[in-house]
Design an enzyme around this catalytic site. Structure first.
Site, PDB file in Angstrom:
ATOM      1  N   SER A   1      31.805  41.160  39.020  1.00  0.00           N
ATOM      2  CA  SER A   1      31.498  41.621  37.672  1.00  0.00           C
ATOM      3  C   SER A   1      30.590  42.841  37.663  1.00  0.00           C
ATOM      4  CB  SER A   1      30.828  40.491  36.876  1.00  0.00           C
ATOM      5  OG  SER A   1      29.696  40.001  37.569  1.00  0.00           O
TER       6      SER A   1
ATOM      7  N   HIS B   1      38.832  42.567  37.525  1.00  0.00           N
ATOM      8  CA  HIS B   1      37.784  41.732  36.946  1.00  0.00           C
ATOM      9  C   HIS B   1      38.285  40.990  35.712  1.00  0.00           C
ATOM     10  CE1 HIS B   1      33.744  41.416  34.642  1.00  0.00           C
ATOM     11  NE2 HIS B   1      33.950  40.333  35.361  1.00  0.00           N
TER      12      HIS B   1
ATOM     13  N   GLU C   1      39.368  44.149  33.554  1.00  0.00           N
ATOM     14  CA  GLU C   1      38.912  45.486  33.940  1.00  0.00           C
ATOM     15  C   GLU C   1      39.469  45.810  35.330  1.00  0.00           C
ATOM     16  OE1 GLU C   1      34.590  46.047  31.795  1.00  0.00           O
ATOM     17  OE2 GLU C   1      34.657  44.795  33.585  1.00  0.00           O
TER      18      GLU C   1
ATOM     19  N   ASN D   1      29.981  44.429  30.994  1.00  0.00           N
ATOM     20  CA  ASN D   1      28.672  43.930  31.369  1.00  0.00           C
ATOM     21  C   ASN D   1      27.573  44.980  31.246  1.00  0.00           C
ATOM     22  OD1 ASN D   1      29.536  41.345  31.798  1.00  0.00           O
ATOM     23  ND2 ASN D   1      29.891  41.607  33.979  1.00  0.00           N
TER      24      ASN D   1
END
Length: 295
Positions: free
Chosen positions: A132, A153, A165, A203
């Site tokens: 991540s 991801h 992602e 994130n």
């Protein structure tokens, strides 16, 4: 939930016929379900046969519940399970076209694992990490095929969350990235391409918010419950920051914040004291039964 028709999308990611998944935790098991639903064979590899079998057993129970609720046909459940193999042997991944790693967020562990995979998995295969936030390029350089390494991801829970992602390190070829994008799309996901920077898109934007929610609570502005309620009712978020932190896992959250702070040096990424103390105490969220909230 109905199955995904892959008749038109398998050709677009044609070489991705068999997928390996490393890791039997919540994310690993979710990835196995996503891949099996897409019509591909999937090999789940865990450190022990017992944990691999346990992950498949939990996945089976979840599918059984969907059948009981009328969301899934029994024949489709059986077809999904028939595509899954569980093993503790890395060598079983030798003929995979794509291997997705989903183990602990520790760069040294991932680099060692990718070096091992590189020696086992066929040279044409793509090796992908589900990290991540860790630098994908460093993982890629642990192999002899950095052009065939990227980030794929998925978000937790993988069967439900639509976003993936696709992370392109400096070393990845355009073909690797286009294949990864086609693979994610063929699994029924919304795929976005992102440069290899800590936190990627989601994130990097999300964790300053989560971290500042903890600091707000530490400063006595409001209770955890009221902060969660406010962000749900005021911003229409599906859950508040403390519930989300517990779902992600407090250890994972801490690792993400530390990686973000190391790369960008922004004070918003300095992990809140309470988060560090909870991780030290083993209060990791839903997976341990206790985090900011009790389960």
């Amino acid at each position: 939930m109905n199955g995904i028709d892959t008749t038109s999308t398998l050709d677009a990611a044609g070489e991705i016929r068999t997928v390996g998944v490393l890791g039997s935790g919540i994310m690993g098991a979710g990835l196995v379900e996503v891949v099996a639903r897409s019509g591909r064979s999937v090999i789940l590899r865990s450190r022990t046969q017992q944990t691999a079998d346990a992950a498949v057993a939990k996945l089976t129970s979840g599918l059984d519940r969907q059948v009981d609720k009328g969301r899934l046909e029994a024949a489709e459940r059986d077809a999904i399970l028939g595509r899954i193999t569980a093993t503790d042997d890395v060598a079983a991944l030798a003929e995979c076209d794509l291997v997705i790693e989903s183990v602990v967020e520790d760069l040294a562990v991932k680099k060692s694992l990718f070096a091992e995979l590189d020696a086992v998995v066929a040279p044409h295969a793509i090796l992908a990490t589900n990290t991540s936030t860790l630098p994908v390029v460093e993982i890629a350089m642990a192999t002899g095929r950095p052009d065939r390494v990227c980030g794929i991801h998925f978000f937790n829970p993988a069967p439900m969350m639509k976003l993936v992602e696709i992370v392109k390190p400096l070393t990845a070829s355009d073909d690797t990235i286009s294949t990864a994008l086609a693979f994610a799309t063929s699994c029924g996901k919304d795929a976005v391409e992102v440069v290899d920077r800590a936190g990627f898109i989601v994130n990097a934007l999300l964790f300053p918010y989560l971290n500042n929610a903890i600091k707000m609570w530490e400063n006595g502005t409001a209770s955890m419950s009221d902060i969660d309620t406010a962000m749900q009712g005021g911003c229409n978020f599906p859950m508040g920051p403390f519930a989300l932190l517990d779902l992600v896992g407090l250890d994972t959250s801490l690792a993400i914040l530390e990686a973000l702070h190391a790369e960008f040096g922004d004070a918003n990424f300095m992990a809140a004291t309470s988060l560090k103390r909870m991780v030290a105490a083993g209060h990791l969220g839903r997976k341990s039964g206790r985090g900011f909230l009790a389960y």
